[in-house]
Write a protein that holds these residues in place. Structure first.
Motif, PDB file in Angstrom:
ATOM      1  N   GLN A  22      -6.574   2.412   0.637  1.00 38.96           N
ATOM      2  CA  GLN A  22      -6.365   1.027   1.037  1.00 38.96           C
ATOM      3  C   GLN A  22      -6.323   0.088  -0.161  1.00 38.96           C
ATOM      4  O   GLN A  22      -5.812  -1.020  -0.078  1.00 38.96           O
ATOM      5  CB  GLN A  22      -7.429   0.572   2.055  1.00 38.96           C
ATOM      6  N   ARG A  23      -6.850   0.489  -1.324  1.00 40.05           N
ATOM      7  CA  ARG A  23      -6.870  -0.328  -2.547  1.00 40.05           C
ATOM      8  C   ARG A  23      -5.664  -0.047  -3.449  1.00 40.05           C
ATOM      9  O   ARG A  23      -5.266  -0.883  -4.240  1.00 40.05           O
ATOM     10  CB  ARG A  23      -8.143  -0.068  -3.361  1.00 40.05           C
ATOM     11  N   ALA A  24      -5.093   1.154  -3.342  1.00 40.34           N
ATOM     12  CA  ALA A  24      -4.017   1.571  -4.240  1.00 40.34           C
ATOM     13  C   ALA A  24      -2.835   0.600  -4.267  1.00 40.34           C
ATOM     14  O   ALA A  24      -2.340   0.286  -5.365  1.00 40.34           O
ATOM     15  CB  ALA A  24      -3.554   2.983  -3.890  1.00 40.34           C
ATOM     16  N   PRO A  25      -2.352   0.091  -3.127  1.00 41.63           N
ATOM     17  CA  PRO A  25      -1.190  -0.816  -3.208  1.00 41.63           C
ATOM     18  C   PRO A  25      -1.443  -2.037  -4.083  1.00 41.63           C
ATOM     19  O   PRO A  25      -0.575  -2.444  -4.859  1.00 41.63           O
ATOM     20  CB  PRO A  25      -0.952  -1.233  -1.756  1.00 41.63           C
ATOM     21  N   LEU A  74       5.688  -2.280  -8.623  1.00 42.92           N
ATOM     22  CA  LEU A  74       5.787  -3.175  -7.467  1.00 42.92           C
ATOM     23  C   LEU A  74       6.334  -2.420  -6.256  1.00 42.92           C
ATOM     24  O   LEU A  74       5.805  -2.541  -5.144  1.00 42.92           O
ATOM     25  CB  LEU A  74       6.684  -4.379  -7.777  1.00 42.92           C
ATOM     26  N   ARG A  75       7.398  -1.661  -6.493  1.00 43.39           N
ATOM     27  CA  ARG A  75       8.004  -0.874  -5.402  1.00 43.39           C
ATOM     28  C   ARG A  75       6.976   0.100  -4.812  1.00 43.39           C
ATOM     29  O   ARG A  75       6.882   0.246  -3.599  1.00 43.39           O
ATOM     30  CB  ARG A  75       9.222  -0.091  -5.900  1.00 43.39           C
ATOM     31  N   ARG A  76       6.220   0.760  -5.670  1.00 47.30           N
ATOM     32  CA  ARG A  76       5.225   1.736  -5.198  1.00 47.30           C
ATOM     33  C   ARG A  76       4.159   1.048  -4.351  1.00 47.30           C
ATOM     34  O   ARG A  76       3.796   1.545  -3.282  1.00 47.30           O
ATOM     35  CB  ARG A  76       4.586   2.449  -6.399  1.00 47.30           C
ATOM     36  N   GLY A  77       3.658  -0.083  -4.816  1.00 46.66           N
ATOM     37  CA  GLY A  77       2.642  -0.815  -4.062  1.00 46.66           C
ATOM     38  C   GLY A  77       3.154  -1.283  -2.708  1.00 46.66           C
ATOM     39  O   GLY A  77       2.478  -1.124  -1.683  1.00 46.66           O
ATOM     40  N   LEU A  78       4.353  -1.833  -2.682  1.00 48.33           N
ATOM     41  CA  LEU A  78       4.920  -2.328  -1.420  1.00 48.33           C
ATOM     42  C   LEU A  78       5.224  -1.171  -0.463  1.00 48.33           C
ATOM     43  O   LEU A  78       5.004  -1.283   0.746  1.00 48.33           O
ATOM     44  CB  LEU A  78       6.183  -3.140  -1.697  1.00 48.33           C
ATOM     45  N   THR A  79       5.702  -0.059  -1.009  1.00 47.27           N
ATOM     46  CA  THR A  79       5.987   1.119  -0.169  1.00 47.27           C
ATOM     47  C   THR A  79       4.701   1.673   0.441  1.00 47.27           C
ATOM     48  O   THR A  79       4.677   2.057   1.620  1.00 47.27           O
ATOM     49  CB  THR A  79       6.720   2.196  -0.995  1.00 47.27           C
ATOM     50  N   LEU A  80       3.627   1.703  -0.345  1.00 51.53           N
ATOM     51  CA  LEU A  80       2.347   2.170   0.202  1.00 51.53           C
ATOM     52  C   LEU A  80       1.871   1.264   1.334  1.00 51.53           C
ATOM     53  O   LEU A  80       1.367   1.750   2.360  1.00 51.53           O
ATOM     54  CB  LEU A  80       1.287   2.238  -0.896  1.00 51.53           C
ATOM     55  N   LEU A  81       2.013  -0.050   1.162  1.00 52.60           N
ATOM     56  CA  LEU A  81       1.621  -0.972   2.238  1.00 52.60           C
ATOM     57  C   LEU A  81       2.435  -0.697   3.496  1.00 52.60           C
ATOM     58  O   LEU A  81       1.889  -0.685   4.606  1.00 52.60           O
ATOM     59  CB  LEU A  81       1.790  -2.430   1.788  1.00 52.60           C
ATOM     60  N   ALA A  82       3.744  -0.456   3.341  1.00 52.93           N
ATOM     61  CA  ALA A  82       4.592  -0.143   4.495  1.00 52.93           C
ATOM     62  C   ALA A  82       4.161   1.177   5.131  1.00 52.93           C
ATOM     63  O   ALA A  82       4.048   1.270   6.360  1.00 52.93           O
ATOM     64  CB  ALA A  82       6.057  -0.080   4.072  1.00 52.93           C
ATOM     65  N   ASP A  83       3.900   2.185   4.310  1.00 55.32           N
ATOM     66  CA  ASP A  83       3.476   3.489   4.822  1.00 55.32           C
ATOM     67  C   ASP A  83       2.161   3.388   5.589  1.00 55.32           C
ATOM     68  O   ASP A  83       1.916   4.145   6.533  1.00 55.32           O
ATOM     69  CB  ASP A  83       3.322   4.504   3.690  1.00 55.32           C
ATOM     70  N   ARG A 114       0.816  -1.840   7.054  1.00 61.21           N
ATOM     71  CA  ARG A 114       0.246  -3.150   6.726  1.00 61.21           C
ATOM     72  C   ARG A 114       1.385  -4.120   6.383  1.00 61.21           C
ATOM     73  O   ARG A 114       1.485  -4.646   5.282  1.00 61.21           O
ATOM     74  CB  ARG A 114      -0.740  -2.998   5.584  1.00 61.21           C
ATOM     75  N   PHE A 115       2.233  -4.374   7.370  1.00 58.38           N
ATOM     76  CA  PHE A 115       3.449  -5.137   7.160  1.00 58.38           C
ATOM     77  C   PHE A 115       3.221  -6.605   6.792  1.00 58.38           C
ATOM     78  O   PHE A 115       3.922  -7.118   5.913  1.00 58.38           O
ATOM     79  CB  PHE A 115       4.376  -4.996   8.365  1.00 58.38           C
ATOM     80  N   PRO A 116       2.274  -7.304   7.405  1.00 59.04           N
ATOM     81  CA  PRO A 116       2.052  -8.695   6.959  1.00 59.04           C
ATOM     82  C   PRO A 116       1.617  -8.763   5.492  1.00 59.04           C
ATOM     83  O   PRO A 116       2.050  -9.641   4.750  1.00 59.04           O
ATOM     84  CB  PRO A 116       0.943  -9.207   7.887  1.00 59.04           C
ATOM     85  N   ARG A 117       0.773  -7.819   5.068  1.00 58.78           N
ATOM     86  CA  ARG A 117       0.363  -7.781   3.658  1.00 58.78           C
ATOM     87  C   ARG A 117       1.553  -7.453   2.765  1.00 58.78           C
ATOM     88  O   ARG A 117       1.714  -8.015   1.690  1.00 58.78           O
ATOM     89  CB  ARG A 117      -0.745  -6.740   3.442  1.00 58.78           C
ATOM     90  N   MET A 118       2.378  -6.515   3.202  1.00 59.81           N
ATOM     91  CA  MET A 118       3.559  -6.151   2.433  1.00 59.81           C
ATOM     92  C   MET A 118       4.463  -7.371   2.255  1.00 59.81           C
ATOM     93  O   MET A 118       4.947  -7.638   1.147  1.00 59.81           O
ATOM     94  CB  MET A 118       4.331  -5.029   3.122  1.00 59.81           C
ATOM     95  N   GLN A 119       4.668  -8.120   3.322  1.00 62.08           N
ATOM     96  CA  GLN A 119       5.515  -9.310   3.241  1.00 62.08           C
ATOM     97  C   GLN A 119       4.907 -10.368   2.318  1.00 62.08           C
ATOM     98  O   GLN A 119       5.615 -10.967   1.505  1.00 62.08           O
ATOM     99  CB  GLN A 119       5.742  -9.900   4.640  1.00 62.08           C
ATOM    100  N   ALA A 120       3.605 -10.603   2.434  1.00 59.63           N
ATOM    101  CA  ALA A 120       2.951 -11.617   1.598  1.00 59.63           C
ATOM    102  C   ALA A 120       3.026 -11.242   0.120  1.00 59.63           C
ATOM    103  O   ALA A 120       3.401 -12.063  -0.726  1.00 59.63           O
ATOM    104  CB  ALA A 120       1.501 -11.809   2.029  1.00 59.63           C
ATOM    105  N   PHE A 121       2.682 -10.005  -0.205  1.00 60.29           N
ATOM    106  CA  PHE A 121       2.723  -9.565  -1.598  1.00 60.29           C
ATOM    107  C   PHE A 121       4.163  -9.475  -2.086  1.00 60.29           C
ATOM    108  O   PHE A 121       4.452  -9.794  -3.244  1.00 60.29           O
ATOM    109  CB  PHE A 121       2.020  -8.212  -1.764  1.00 60.29           C
TER     110      PHE A 121
END
Length: 180
Positions: free
Chosen positions: A54-57, A80-89, A92-99
């Protein structure tokens, strides 16, 4: 009082539950040693993928910011791509969108429009049609600018609220409350 380069910014740090490497990475970022910070955040993110997924992204996102600030744009965008992809996986879509929006704004402000378009495409490809609403308190408390535990920067648009008065540090998971 002005702070000299290299002087320790986060005097209250030293919580035994916070990895010293995370404290060091946050201090390197505060000292504008972006290349070393990027390397430290990347090492933390790699390790967090299995132990603290949960911290990795957030660690990958910070590695990306630091790399871009040090001039390593391609490596930064990859983080950045790796972090956003992990959030999607992780769903955690609202977090992915915010970040993701924060990353887009920062990339465009530096004239990195091709890279911003790449991140925008990633966000569009990984977003569900309708995002669930993220809960936040009606009247947000004023949070500290840095996590008192790990020293990470606290950005209001990147925090997750645990309840009406408590947010969570994206880097170490410590609870954040209004400064007394």
């Amino acid at each position: 009082m002005f702070r000299r380069r290299g002087q320790r910014l986060f005097r209250g740090m030293g919580n035994p539950n916070i990895p010293p490497m995370l404290q060091r990475a946050n201090q390197l970022m505060a000292d504008a040693d972006y290349s070393a910070a990027a390397e430290a955040y990347n090492q933390l993110a790699q390790g967090a993928q299995t132990r603290f997924p949960q911290r990795a992204p957030f660690l990958f996102m910070q590695a990306g910011r630091a790399a871009i600030l040090s001039g390593q744009v391609q490596a930064g965008v990859a983080h950045l791509r790796r972090g956003l992809t992990l959030l999607a996986d992780q769903g955690r879509f609202p977090r992915m969108q915010a970040f993701g929006q924060q990353a887009l704004d920062e990339l465009r402000s530096r004239g990195l429009n091709v890279e911003a378009d790449e991140i925008s495409d990633l966000l569009n490809a990984n977003s569900p049609q309708k995002l669930p609403a993220e809960s936040a308190p009606a009247k947000k408390p004023i949070l500290p600018t840095h996590c008192p535990s790990c020293g990470g920067a606290v950005r209001p648009d990147e925090i997750e609220w645990l309840d009406d008065i408590t947010a969570e540090c994206a880097y170490c998971g410590s609870p954040l409350r209004e400064d007394a």
